[in-house]
Design a protein around this motif. Sequence first.
Motif, PDB file in Angstrom:
ATOM      1  N   TYR A   1      31.636  -7.862  75.359  1.00  0.00           N
ATOM      2  CA  TYR A   1      32.706  -7.669  76.199  1.00  0.00           C
ATOM      3  C   TYR A   1      34.071  -7.883  76.178  1.00  0.00           C
ATOM      4  O   TYR A   1      34.850  -7.255  75.896  1.00  0.00           O
ATOM      5  CB  TYR A   1      32.175  -7.884  77.761  1.00  0.00           C
ATOM      6  CG  TYR A   1      32.945  -7.391  78.920  1.00  0.00           C
ATOM      7  CD1 TYR A   1      32.648  -6.496  79.695  1.00  0.00           C
ATOM      8  CD2 TYR A   1      34.254  -7.859  79.090  1.00  0.00           C
ATOM      9  CE1 TYR A   1      33.393  -5.863  80.758  1.00  0.00           C
ATOM     10  CE2 TYR A   1      35.062  -7.391  80.136  1.00  0.00           C
ATOM     11  CZ  TYR A   1      34.591  -6.421  80.876  1.00  0.00           C
ATOM     12  OH  TYR A   1      35.458  -5.754  81.728  1.00  0.00           O
TER      13      TYR A   1
ATOM     14  N   ALA B   1      35.147  -6.611  72.481  1.00  0.00           N
ATOM     15  CA  ALA B   1      35.467  -5.318  72.602  1.00  0.00           C
ATOM     16  C   ALA B   1      36.851  -5.163  73.257  1.00  0.00           C
ATOM     17  O   ALA B   1      37.595  -4.227  72.821  1.00  0.00           O
ATOM     18  CB  ALA B   1      34.458  -4.409  73.226  1.00  0.00           C
TER      19      ALA B   1
ATOM     20  N   ALA C   1      28.101  -3.467  67.654  1.00  0.00           N
ATOM     21  CA  ALA C   1      28.138  -3.248  69.187  1.00  0.00           C
ATOM     22  C   ALA C   1      29.493  -3.495  69.608  1.00  0.00           C
ATOM     23  O   ALA C   1      30.089  -2.741  70.634  1.00  0.00           O
ATOM     24  CB  ALA C   1      27.214  -4.214  69.970  1.00  0.00           C
TER      25      ALA C   1
ATOM     26  N   SER D   1      31.797  -0.591  68.419  1.00  0.00           N
ATOM     27  CA  SER D   1      31.303   0.704  69.002  1.00  0.00           C
ATOM     28  C   SER D   1      32.084   0.859  70.396  1.00  0.00           C
ATOM     29  O   SER D   1      32.492   1.818  70.942  1.00  0.00           O
ATOM     30  CB  SER D   1      30.047   1.180  69.000  1.00  0.00           C
ATOM     31  OG  SER D   1      29.254   0.445  69.934  1.00  0.00           O
ATOM     32  N   THR D   2      31.844  -0.379  71.273  1.00  0.00           N
ATOM     33  CA  THR D   2      32.315  -0.511  72.559  1.00  0.00           C
ATOM     34  C   THR D   2      33.953  -0.546  72.451  1.00  0.00           C
ATOM     35  O   THR D   2      34.592   0.301  73.310  1.00  0.00           O
ATOM     36  CB  THR D   2      32.043  -1.816  73.043  1.00  0.00           C
ATOM     37  OG1 THR D   2      30.568  -1.951  73.059  1.00  0.00           O
ATOM     38  CG2 THR D   2      32.317  -2.045  74.722  1.00  0.00           C
TER      39      THR D   2
ATOM     40  N   LYS E   1      35.231   2.935  72.184  1.00  0.00           N
ATOM     41  CA  LYS E   1      35.076   3.566  73.552  1.00  0.00           C
ATOM     42  C   LYS E   1      36.576   3.265  74.427  1.00  0.00           C
ATOM     43  O   LYS E   1      37.265   4.021  74.906  1.00  0.00           O
ATOM     44  CB  LYS E   1      33.993   3.366  74.490  1.00  0.00           C
ATOM     45  CG  LYS E   1      32.886   3.677  73.872  1.00  0.00           C
ATOM     46  CD  LYS E   1      31.726   4.250  74.745  1.00  0.00           C
ATOM     47  CE  LYS E   1      30.775   5.195  73.792  1.00  0.00           C
ATOM     48  NZ  LYS E   1      30.009   4.029  72.938  1.00  0.00           N
TER      49      LYS E   1
ATOM     50  N   THR F   1      34.295  -0.465  79.542  1.00  0.00           N
ATOM     51  CA  THR F   1      33.767  -1.939  78.773  1.00  0.00           C
ATOM     52  C   THR F   1      32.547  -2.598  79.245  1.00  0.00           C
ATOM     53  O   THR F   1      31.482  -2.870  78.332  1.00  0.00           O
ATOM     54  CB  THR F   1      34.893  -2.965  78.737  1.00  0.00           C
ATOM     55  OG1 THR F   1      36.110  -2.473  79.096  1.00  0.00           O
ATOM     56  CG2 THR F   1      34.801  -3.813  77.667  1.00  0.00           C
TER      57      THR F   1
ATOM     58  N   ALA G   1      29.332  -0.207  78.367  1.00  0.00           N
ATOM     59  CA  ALA G   1      28.801   0.046  76.935  1.00  0.00           C
ATOM     60  C   ALA G   1      28.622  -1.349  76.419  1.00  0.00           C
ATOM     61  O   ALA G   1      27.813  -1.435  75.492  1.00  0.00           O
ATOM     62  CB  ALA G   1      30.485   0.422  76.244  1.00  0.00           C
ATOM     63  N   SER G   2      29.183  -2.315  76.607  1.00  0.00           N
ATOM     64  CA  SER G   2      28.908  -3.566  76.212  1.00  0.00           C
ATOM     65  C   SER G   2      27.363  -4.163  76.547  1.00  0.00           C
ATOM     66  O   SER G   2      26.327  -4.835  76.035  1.00  0.00           O
ATOM     67  CB  SER G   2      29.751  -4.870  76.632  1.00  0.00           C
ATOM     68  OG  SER G   2      30.081  -4.901  77.987  1.00  0.00           O
TER      69      SER G   2
ATOM     70  N   GLY H   1      25.281  -2.293  74.518  1.00  0.00           N
ATOM     71  CA  GLY H   1      25.079  -2.815  73.068  1.00  0.00           C
ATOM     72  C   GLY H   1      24.578  -4.210  72.964  1.00  0.00           C
ATOM     73  O   GLY H   1      23.973  -4.328  71.806  1.00  0.00           O
TER      74      GLY H   1
END
Lengths: 681, 681
Positions: B163, B166, B513, B516-517, B520, B551, B554-555, B558
């Motif tokens: 988190y 990212a 991870a 990719s986060t 986003k 966030t 997505a995290s 991940g």
Amino acid sequence: MEEIGGMIFEGAWAFLKRQYSTIGWLSIIVAVVVGALVGLLGGQRGIEGITAFGIGWRTGVAFMAGALCSAVSGFVGMIIAVKANARCASASQHSLKEAVDVALRGGAVPGFLIVALSLLGVTAIYFAYGGANTPQIAPHLIVGFGFGASFVALFAQLGGGIYTKAADMGADLVGKVEAGIPEDDPRNAAVIADLVGDNVGDCAGRGADLFESTAAENIGAMILGIVIYAITGNVAWILFPLVVRAFGLIASMIGILCVRIRGDENPMNALNRGFYVAIGLSIIGMVVTVAVMLPIEGSRWGWLALAGAGIVGILTSIIIVFITQYYTDARFRPVRSIAEASKTGPATNIVTGISVGFETTLATAVVIGVALLLSYWLGTMTGLPGAGAFGTAVATMGMLMTCPYILSEDTFGPITDNANGINQMAGAGEKIRRITDRLDAVGNTTKALTKGYAMVSAGLAAFLLFQAYLDRVAFFRGVAVFNDVNLARVEVFVGALLAVMLVFLFSSLAIRAVSSTASKIIEEVRRQFREFPGILTGKTRPDYARAVDITARASLRGMILPGLLPVVAPVVIGVVFKPFANYDSAMVVAALLMVGTIAGIMMASFMNNGGGAWDNAKKYIEDGQLKDENGKPIGKGSFTHAAAVVGDTVGDPFKDTAGPSLHVLVKLLSTITLVMCPLFI
Amino acid sequence: MEEIGGMIFEGAWAFLKRQYSTIGWLSIIVAVVVGALVGLLGGQRGIEGITAFGIGWRTGVAFMAGALCSAVSGFVGMIIAVKANARCASASQHSLKEAVDVALRGGAVPGFLIVALSLLGVTAIYFAYGGANTPQIAPHLIVGFGFGASFVALFAQLGGGIYTKAADMGADLVGKVEAGIPEDDPRNAAVIADLVGDNVGDCAGRGADLFESTAAENIGAMILGIVIYAITGNVAWILFPLVVRAFGLIASMIGILCVRIRGDENPMNALNRGFYVAIGLSIIGMVVTVAVMLPIEGSRWGWLALAGAGIVGILTSIIIVFITQYYTDARFRPVRSIAEASKTGPATNIVTGISVGFETTLATAVVIGVALLLSYWLGTMTGLPGAGAFGTAVATMGMLMTCPYILSEDTFGPITDNANGINQMAGAGEKIRRITDRLDAVGNTTKALTKGYAMVSAGLAAFLLFQAYLDRVAFFRGVAVFNDVNLARVEVFVGALLAVMLVFLFSSLAIRAVSSTASKIIEEVRRQFREFPGILTGKTRPDYARAVDITARASLRGMILPGLLPVVAPVVIGVVFKPFANYDSAMVVAALLMVGTIAGIMMASFMNNGGGAWDNAKKYIEDGQLKDENGKPIGKGSFTHAAAVVGDTVGDPFKDTAGPSLHVLVKLLSTITLVMCPLFI
């Protein structure tokens, strides 16, 4: 074309002369020191009529022989390659087929020379040191040969690797990024240095590297063979590796002769067909050799298990080809994900590339692990004591049978790369350039394959060389068996800790040498642009020779520190840890060797494949295959492309300096501990 | 200020609620599975009146207790930190002194809570499971507590780390690089997510991490103590770790109370003075505890050797502070070399940063190695069997005595970081901003120190936990001693190979991870800029909540894959390798554990220090300290600065996601193998 080819030859020649004179002096010093240490301090225990001093000088002489053969391999390989590249460029004016023939056969000269030389060298020293009369001793004496070979290989690979990538990085950064001129543009003062680099790094360096591999693995397998010879009384167990290697040479030769391009097909297909021929013949050769040479008393089908182990090794070499392609070919997810990440800039490109590189260790570790377990298990099937490890030895031999073929493909890479560069600089027509461009891309793939192959074979061979080390320790301790490396002991654990650290530190030094050399080149090219404004407009010719010279000097200085580290560290650790280990640090050194090998192979997997993926992600974008939101291709000159160039530049020292040097480091650790083991006992 | 603080709190709360409900479900599943596996399959051997099933359910309950305590540690730590940051921002309007007080005491709440909770948890379970009545069994049962704690810690650290980085990466890339607006600018939609991230990653994640450390190490030392208890009959050997930990708590508390800023001095100096007080008191506490609790029969001064081992541990924590500073502080060569390399662009910045990061493994390995050898040697001085390992246990205890102090300093970091962000967003005056800016820089240093501390203590503790593992294997095998992890066996070697691979693969997944986060978030911020042009002109307020939400989702997605890898892999490897190892893969798992620990610590050293160095190289340039050829400062907005920002961005997931998660991974490997070991036998 001839003029450019001449400049490349001159630069490469000047560099190699300097490099090998440095290496020569270092080798002589090391030979004397090693001979003296082993003779005076270490080998208190004379062996069957040979005094400790006798062991010392024989080891020193073998070291020099190995060093010399390794140097010759690198040197000749490079010279042939340099001579072949202008011819390849010229052949490309006729047809693709002719260009492939010139490049592949050019590559075959060093490829076969290297393997043949290692076979001859080991055989000659084996017989010079008593041969079949003293079969228990001769292999122990010729470990010096392997050490000499890896010593030279390390410096050749490091020096060449630093040279090639510093020149590449320097030329790219100052040319493509700063001045905005294309790759291999004659206005860039570093462009000749870059082309020289391809030869001194990829040819001379890898030649010495693989010479060393084949030599060290022959020796390791011979030492294992002694154990079985002691039981069966059949000297064939010791000589087996040499015979298999000879069969591999023949199989590869026929494979090369079978390469024929059909029409306008992808040249890679033709190369692969030749490889499959070599593989097929190798399997036959392996089965026949095992059946004839290694009959097992009381077990009619026992030899089949050993032949199976050999086939496991041969198949491993095919699997690794597929894995490398998956991670470095733009047809697959990894490279595409890096290209995609470049859209958000260099940072995400780098992070994704590192993540891909780390991921590749999974496949590498699993392949090595499965091959080791399977061939070991097949070995134990024979029922002979010690045959488990001999099974992995046979697998390693099997894997290395196609080594001459792979080496020819490898040298194919720099030859076509240079031919392409020469065509570009000489302003050849579009059609011709397209031919060498295609060949260049094929060359990138074959170079990546060789690295994967070298890495996995190093992994298989490592286990073999450990066993040789353990046997040698038992031999010097005067006991029957030494077969215990106990990580639960605190000093052994610390040895393992230092081993992993050594791999990181070595990589750090190797990478740093590239970037410090590159910064010298960048300064020089900038200075030339600044002082001679005519260069950029094409009116003045840049001073190529000065750029070549600066690169050579800086890279030779850069290779010393990372080169000495793996030579000095095991000896120092072995000696310093003696008081912590009841004055016998053989076990600590064994842990250093084993865990260092594991870490080295994993790190090399990261660096080689990561670097290759970055390179091809950039090419993928340059080919216009990456599309933006509206489906339009994002090509050269875009923000995304600039990000991909950063990734490629970061990957360069990984895949061409640190990565390949790590293979040599792994094998140097094996040979130096083999030679120095009397010191630790 | 209150509004912004409120938004941060809300975002953090929402994330944690979601995160912990995911973790909660996973924990319940794992608790049941672990209890069932251990109870039904593994522990065929009941122990002194407890059936196999009894071992199973007790392990499951201990797991849940550990998981719960770990979760509470993270949760409370985060809430206090979030509450403290607006107060710190407000205190900064009065004076530096007051701001430091608020931040440090805010940090102390979770710092002390975590250590106290781990102490209470272990003690409570120890007595609940029989305590002094069954001293040989209770510690074996509470390993489940350590496993539960590390299980939650891993997911907390991973989820929070993904988190925070990212959000940071996303905000930086799209804000600073693309839109050209400063850090923490309110026009950036990701800015609140970024501030939330500091809390959920650095506080909640690290809190759970260090809770787990202290708990696992208490348990490991108690298991070792059993061996000596069995000889001496003195239960103090088992309880010793708990008492030392309590002394450390007191020493750290007094240290915190001694922190007083004199005039306008660097706040770091005041923090260091407090640390030295804590160190001094810890040494006294250690010597007294050893003297009173661990008398050695027949050796009047034997306890002095153990006290010496404790002091070695305490001194190690000071040395590591200096090393971390050397590698991450702009006063020294490494950071400056990265800043210098940025002049030739992002590629050289990255290459130099990686090279610096790799180099840091040297110091880390040497410190751990020396501390291990020295404390082990001091342990053997006592003459008690097994006391060598107990010596390293005492050293680990010594090192961790100041843990509450270090934890308070650590939470100081995100509090000041947030306070600075709040001041920036709230448009506080220049003078106030200077105060929180200074505190933010100090916070960066303390955060880096904590990571170095956590890493080295993990290294020391690792050896301790191996011994605990070996003892536990012996216990379940029903033999007196198991003390052999033989790397020379092929299946053990392959286990070690897979261990190093696991570290690389885990890092790959964790980093991926983050990126990719981050991509986003970048898309979201870009979308908001595009759809609401008023944002960039300051007219429209961006939709912070949506960015926070994206966030978070997505995290959390991940964290699953990298989180499950180290849980599943050791169990799978242990079970799959059984047929290759005579149906007892305890040795293979031991190699996996030991070599995985080594590789994990080295990789974490690279990532933590490399990331810190990149960060501070960027700050060094931003401060205008890097000069060009004419001696003029190269500041923000330059080509060089842009290159340094790339490096910082690459370093972010290294130092705040993968690196700290690797500490937890190392300890999770230990606890999971401890718990699961009946399965491998």
